[in-house]
Design a protein around this motif. Sequence first.
Motif, mmCIF file in Angstrom:
data_model
loop_
_atom_site.group_PDB
_atom_site.id
_atom_site.type_symbol
_atom_site.label_atom_id
_atom_site.label_comp_id
_atom_site.label_asym_id
_atom_site.label_seq_id
_atom_site.Cartn_x
_atom_site.Cartn_y
_atom_site.Cartn_z
ATOM 1 N N SER A 56 0.832 -1.209 0.000
ATOM 2 C CA SER A 56 0.000 0.000 0.000
ATOM 3 C C SER A 56 0.862 1.254 0.000
ATOM 4 N N GLN A 57 1.899 1.266 0.825
ATOM 5 C CA GLN A 57 2.781 2.439 0.897
ATOM 6 C C GLN A 57 3.513 2.671 -0.421
ATOM 7 N N CYS A 58 3.960 1.594 -1.074
ATOM 8 C CA CYS A 58 4.630 1.738 -2.375
ATOM 9 C C CYS A 58 3.665 2.284 -3.418
ATOM 10 N N LEU A 59 2.450 1.775 -3.437
ATOM 11 C CA LEU A 59 1.466 2.257 -4.405
ATOM 12 C C LEU A 59 1.126 3.725 -4.156
ATOM 13 N N LEU A 60 0.994 4.105 -2.890
ATOM 14 C CA LEU A 60 0.738 5.513 -2.561
ATOM 15 C C LEU A 60 1.902 6.390 -3.005
ATOM 16 N N ALA A 61 3.140 5.904 -2.780
ATOM 17 C CA ALA A 61 4.326 6.670 -3.162
ATOM 18 C C ALA A 61 4.391 6.875 -4.675
ATOM 19 N N LEU A 62 3.807 5.937 -5.428
ATOM 20 C CA LEU A 62 3.778 6.062 -6.890
ATOM 21 C C LEU A 62 2.603 6.907 -7.382
ATOM 22 N N GLY A 63 1.781 7.398 -6.458
ATOM 23 C CA GLY A 63 0.696 8.295 -6.827
ATOM 24 C C GLY A 63 -0.661 7.645 -6.989
ATOM 25 N N HIS A 64 -0.780 6.365 -6.657
ATOM 26 C CA HIS A 64 -2.068 5.685 -6.763
ATOM 27 C C HIS A 64 -2.905 5.955 -5.511
ATOM 28 N N LYS A 65 -4.208 5.826 -5.636
ATOM 29 C CA LYS A 65 -5.105 5.959 -4.492
ATOM 30 C C LYS A 65 -5.338 4.554 -3.936
ATOM 31 N N VAL A 66 -5.099 4.364 -2.640
ATOM 32 C CA VAL A 66 -5.208 3.032 -2.035
ATOM 33 C C VAL A 66 -6.065 3.107 -0.781
ATOM 34 N N VAL A 67 -7.004 2.162 -0.649
ATOM 35 C CA VAL A 67 -7.754 1.988 0.589
ATOM 36 C C VAL A 67 -7.672 0.515 0.969
ATOM 37 N N VAL A 68 -7.755 0.254 2.262
ATOM 38 C CA VAL A 68 -7.754 -1.115 2.783
ATOM 39 C C VAL A 68 -9.060 -1.336 3.518
ATOM 40 N N VAL A 69 -9.684 -2.488 3.286
ATOM 41 C CA VAL A 69 -10.901 -2.872 4.001
ATOM 42 C C VAL A 69 -10.575 -4.119 4.804
ATOM 43 N N THR A 70 -10.825 -4.061 6.109
ATOM 44 C CA THR A 70 -10.554 -5.185 6.997
ATOM 45 C C THR A 70 -11.613 -5.211 8.083
ATOM 46 N N ARG A 71 -11.564 -6.217 8.925
ATOM 47 C CA ARG A 71 -12.576 -6.297 9.985
ATOM 48 C C ARG A 71 -12.126 -5.515 11.221
ATOM 49 N N ALA A 72 -13.116 -5.062 11.990
ATOM 50 C CA ALA A 72 -12.845 -4.297 13.206
ATOM 51 C C ALA A 72 -12.181 -5.197 14.243
ATOM 52 N N ARG A 73 -11.340 -4.585 15.063
ATOM 53 C CA ARG A 73 -10.650 -5.292 16.143
ATOM 54 C C ARG A 73 -10.802 -4.482 17.422
ATOM 55 N N GLY A 74 -11.534 -5.001 18.371
ATOM 56 C CA GLY A 74 -11.722 -4.293 19.637
ATOM 57 C C GLY A 74 -12.337 -2.924 19.430
ATOM 58 N N THR A 75 -11.640 -1.900 19.894
ATOM 59 C CA THR A 75 -12.147 -0.531 19.750
ATOM 60 C C THR A 75 -11.750 0.096 18.420
ATOM 61 N N ARG A 76 -10.962 -0.600 17.635
ATOM 62 C CA ARG A 76 -10.532 -0.069 16.330
ATOM 63 C C ARG A 76 -11.620 -0.353 15.308
ATOM 64 N N GLN A 77 -12.511 0.626 15.123
ATOM 65 C CA GLN A 77 -13.624 0.514 14.184
ATOM 66 C C GLN A 77 -13.751 1.806 13.411
ATOM 67 N N GLY A 78 -14.431 1.732 12.276
ATOM 68 C CA GLY A 78 -14.637 2.933 11.468
ATOM 69 C C GLY A 78 -13.488 3.179 10.516
ATOM 70 N N VAL A 79 -13.276 4.438 10.188
ATOM 71 C CA VAL A 79 -12.236 4.816 9.228
ATOM 72 C C VAL A 79 -11.038 5.373 9.980
ATOM 73 N N ARG A 80 -9.860 4.902 9.631
ATOM 74 C CA ARG A 80 -8.612 5.404 10.213
ATOM 75 C C ARG A 80 -7.659 5.755 9.085
ATOM 76 N N TRP A 81 -6.831 6.750 9.333
ATOM 77 C CA TRP A 81 -5.794 7.142 8.376
ATOM 78 C C TRP A 81 -4.448 6.744 8.954
ATOM 79 N N LEU A 82 -3.661 6.011 8.168
ATOM 80 C CA LEU A 82 -2.324 5.602 8.596
ATOM 81 C C LEU A 82 -1.275 6.413 7.842
ATOM 82 N N THR A 83 -0.029 6.132 8.118
ATOM 83 C CA THR A 83 1.099 6.831 7.517
ATOM 84 C C THR A 83 0.993 6.874 5.995
#
Length: 107
Positions: A56-83
């Motif tokens: 994902s980071q390599c694709l972002l660095a090349l200018g592509h738009k990337v999103v990840v869909v995964t299941r919630a874990r504990g209190t980690r739910q909704g939309v989060r932005w990572l590095t």
Amino acid sequence: EEALLRQRLLEQKCVEAEVASAGVSQLPRMRHSVCMVSDFFYPDAGGVENHMYMLSQCLLALGHKVVVVTRARGTRQGVRWLTGGLKVFYLPLQPMPDVFSSRRVSL
């Protein structure tokens, strides 16, 4: 400044890998939208999780738009932005079926 240098090195490595795998000196700069879906992702640690994050980071660095869909874990739910601007959707889903387990999965 160190983070910027690391980002530029990552971009250079990604571009060099893309050019080497294509076997050409110049690649067209097409931008793509990519959605990665997996039961395995951050904050869990492992090979699949790390691979998805780095890809994902390599694709972002090349200018592509990337999103990840995964299941919630504990209190980690909704939309989060990572590095690097990686958008991750943590959805309240059941774990995905494990094809290597002895459990029967009914659809």
